[in-house]
Design an enzyme around this catalytic site. Structure first.
Site, PDB file in Angstrom:
ATOM      1  N   ASP A   9       0.716  -1.101   0.070  1.00  0.00           N
ATOM      2  CA  ASP A   9       0.045   0.023   0.080  1.00  0.00           C
ATOM      3  C   ASP A   9       0.881   1.171  -0.018  1.00  0.00           C
ATOM      4  O   ASP A   9       2.035   0.947   0.610  1.00  0.00           O
ATOM      5  CB  ASP A   9      -0.890   0.018   1.410  1.00  0.00           C
ATOM      6  N   LEU A  10       0.387   2.307  -0.432  1.00  0.00           N
ATOM      7  CA  LEU A  10       1.471   3.484  -0.678  1.00  0.00           C
ATOM      8  C   LEU A  10       1.347   4.513   0.534  1.00  0.00           C
ATOM      9  O   LEU A  10       2.111   4.515   1.541  1.00  0.00           O
ATOM     10  CB  LEU A  10       1.253   4.072  -1.837  1.00  0.00           C
ATOM     11  N   ASP A  11       0.054   5.153   0.837  1.00  0.00           N
ATOM     12  CA  ASP A  11      -0.254   5.965   1.758  1.00  0.00           C
ATOM     13  C   ASP A  11      -0.243   5.181   3.176  1.00  0.00           C
ATOM     14  O   ASP A  11      -0.975   4.264   3.398  1.00  0.00           O
ATOM     15  CB  ASP A  11      -1.564   6.690   1.417  1.00  0.00           C
ATOM     16  N   THR A  17       1.103  10.326   3.170  1.00  0.00           N
ATOM     17  CA  THR A  17       0.340  11.379   2.630  1.00  0.00           C
ATOM     18  C   THR A  17      -0.939  11.618   3.144  1.00  0.00           C
ATOM     19  O   THR A  17      -1.742  12.637   2.938  1.00  0.00           O
ATOM     20  CB  THR A  17       0.141  10.858   1.177  1.00  0.00           C
ATOM     21  N   LYS A  45      -8.732   6.930   6.010  1.00  0.00           N
ATOM     22  CA  LYS A  45      -7.436   6.239   5.519  1.00  0.00           C
ATOM     23  C   LYS A  45      -7.931   5.153   4.881  1.00  0.00           C
ATOM     24  O   LYS A  45      -8.430   4.137   5.215  1.00  0.00           O
ATOM     25  CB  LYS A  45      -6.619   5.709   6.704  1.00  0.00           C
ATOM     26  N   SER A 114      -2.482   0.376  -4.316  1.00  0.00           N
ATOM     27  CA  SER A 114      -2.969   1.869  -3.726  1.00  0.00           C
ATOM     28  C   SER A 114      -4.370   2.182  -4.302  1.00  0.00           C
ATOM     29  O   SER A 114      -4.426   2.236  -5.384  1.00  0.00           O
ATOM     30  CB  SER A 114      -1.768   2.803  -4.114  1.00  0.00           C
ATOM     31  N   ALA A 115      -5.375   2.603  -3.408  1.00  0.00           N
ATOM     32  CA  ALA A 115      -6.273   3.200  -3.960  1.00  0.00           C
ATOM     33  C   ALA A 115      -6.297   4.635  -4.740  1.00  0.00           C
ATOM     34  O   ALA A 115      -7.246   5.124  -4.860  1.00  0.00           O
ATOM     35  CB  ALA A 115      -7.271   3.460  -2.705  1.00  0.00           C
ATOM     36  N   LYS A 145     -10.952  -1.070  -1.651  1.00  0.00           N
ATOM     37  CA  LYS A 145     -10.693  -1.918  -0.583  1.00  0.00           C
ATOM     38  C   LYS A 145     -11.758  -1.930   0.206  1.00  0.00           C
ATOM     39  O   LYS A 145     -12.460  -0.694   0.479  1.00  0.00           O
ATOM     40  CB  LYS A 145      -9.297  -1.610   0.217  1.00  0.00           C
ATOM     41  N   GLU A 169      -0.156  -3.266   4.678  1.00  0.00           N
ATOM     42  CA  GLU A 169      -1.171  -2.372   4.812  1.00  0.00           C
ATOM     43  C   GLU A 169      -1.285  -1.598   6.151  1.00  0.00           C
ATOM     44  O   GLU A 169      -0.940  -2.117   7.363  1.00  0.00           O
ATOM     45  CB  GLU A 169      -2.639  -3.128   4.464  1.00  0.00           C
ATOM     46  N   ASP A 170      -1.563  -0.269   6.071  1.00  0.00           N
ATOM     47  CA  ASP A 170      -1.952   0.276   7.149  1.00  0.00           C
ATOM     48  C   ASP A 170      -3.338   0.492   7.710  1.00  0.00           C
ATOM     49  O   ASP A 170      -3.632   1.120   8.708  1.00  0.00           O
ATOM     50  CB  ASP A 170      -1.184   1.750   7.239  1.00  0.00           C
TER      51      ASP A 170
HETATM   52  P1  B16 Z   1      -6.727  10.179  -4.128  1.00  0.00           P
HETATM   53  P2  B16 Z   1      -3.613   4.290  -0.310  1.00  0.00           P
HETATM   54  C1  B16 Z   1      -5.316   6.042  -0.335  1.00  0.00           C
HETATM   55  O1  B16 Z   1      -4.319   5.639  -0.621  1.00  0.00           O
HETATM   56  C2  B16 Z   1      -5.656   7.004   0.961  1.00  0.00           C
HETATM   57  O2  B16 Z   1      -5.154   6.180   2.074  1.00  0.00           O
HETATM   58  C3  B16 Z   1      -6.746   7.404   1.060  1.00  0.00           C
HETATM   59  O3  B16 Z   1      -6.791   8.616   2.240  1.00  0.00           O
HETATM   60  C4  B16 Z   1      -7.324   8.165  -0.192  1.00  0.00           C
HETATM   61  O4  B16 Z   1      -8.611   8.710  -0.125  1.00  0.00           O
HETATM   62  C5  B16 Z   1      -7.098   7.340  -1.247  1.00  0.00           C
HETATM   63  O5  B16 Z   1      -5.926   6.839  -1.389  1.00  0.00           O
HETATM   64  C6  B16 Z   1      -7.473   8.015  -2.580  1.00  0.00           C
HETATM   65  O6  B16 Z   1      -6.434   8.925  -2.890  1.00  0.00           O
HETATM   66  O7  B16 Z   1      -7.787  11.024  -3.636  1.00  0.00           O
HETATM   67  O8  B16 Z   1      -5.149  10.460  -4.132  1.00  0.00           O
HETATM   68  O9  B16 Z   1      -7.004   8.953  -5.521  1.00  0.00           O
HETATM   69  O10 B16 Z   1      -3.448   4.246   1.285  1.00  0.00           O
HETATM   70  O11 B16 Z   1      -4.454   3.173  -0.660  1.00  0.00           O
HETATM   71  O12 B16 Z   1      -2.337   4.411  -0.861  1.00  0.00           O
HETATM   72 MG    MG Z   2      -2.887   3.129   3.408  1.00  0.00          MG
END
Ligand code: B16
Ligand code: MG
Length: 215
Positions: A9-11, A17, A45, A114-115, A145, A169-170
């Protein structure tokens, strides 16, 4: 396990972020006339952009139409992109680079799962794009997810069976997604909040390839 691939996972795992998402969501809430706290932000998150907006609007007791929702999400995203555009390698979370190097030297493939639709901008800023064999982000998936789509696509693009992959994953939704996809999962963060993971570490500096092979 017969470890062949790792999906990150990224964030919250590679970079934090979440703080930038929070700043942008907080600004949106302020413009809409209500307060949005760091505690409120926890529920966002790992959640997709539109779902995050729904949660925020519920908190503010605001109901708007679909078109307005799109406009608000775009407004928030513009502010968020402004914040992540200046990211540098200093923002890589502890242990990430060393683990990626160790995995590479043992021939284990790596992917981002990542989402975020902004994963490309973030990876470019922190200089880690070339460390991953495969990138699956919010632009490549249709189901958020805890649906396992993002991780199953990661395994598929690495040409590996899910059973030979570990997910990092966090967010609890991400852990559920990994398990639903038939993968092992390492939680990154607080063990009291991350349940059902095969193990939980405070950050990636607490994990070795040997420990992963023993999962
Ligand atoms: P965006 P991850 C997720 O990243 C974030 O944790 C979540 O807070 C955010 O809403 C989602 O990406 C979408 O991000 O608006 O940049 O498309 O944890 O899946 O890496
Ligand atoms: Mg995350």
């Amino acid at each position: 396990m017969d470890l062949k691939g790792c999906i990150f996972d990224l964030d919250g795992v590679i970079v934090d972020t979440a703080k930038y998402h929070f700043m942008a969501w907080q600004r949106l809430a302020a413009e809409l006339g209500f307060e949005f706290t760091e505690e409120d932000n926890e529920a966002l998150k790992g959640v997709s952009r539109m779902e995050s907006l729904e949660i925020l609007l519920r908190k503010g007791g605001i109901s708007v139409g679909e078109k307005e929702k799109e406009a608000l999400a775009a407004l928030k995203n513009g502010w968020y992109v402004g914040l992540i555009t200046g990211m540098t390698p200093d923002e890589i979370l502890p242990g990430s680079l060393d683990l990626l190097k160790a995995l590479g030297s043992e021939g284990i493939l790596t992917a981002i799962g990542s989402a975020s639709k902004n994963a490309g901008t973030i990876l470019q800023g922190i200089g880690l794009r070339s460390m991953f064999d495969v990138i699956i982000d919010g632009n490549k998936i249709t189901r958020a997810k805890p649906d396992p789509e993002v991780f199953l696509k990661g395994a598929e693009e690495m040409k590996l069976p899910p059973s030979s992959c570990v997910v990092f994953e966090d967010a609890q939704a991400g852990i559920e997604a990994a398990l639903a996809g038939g993968m092992k999962c390492v939680g990154v963060g607080n063990p009291e909040l991350l349940v059902r993971a095969d193990m939980v570490v405070p950050d990636l500096s607490f994990i070795t390839v040997k420990q992963l092979r023993n999962l």
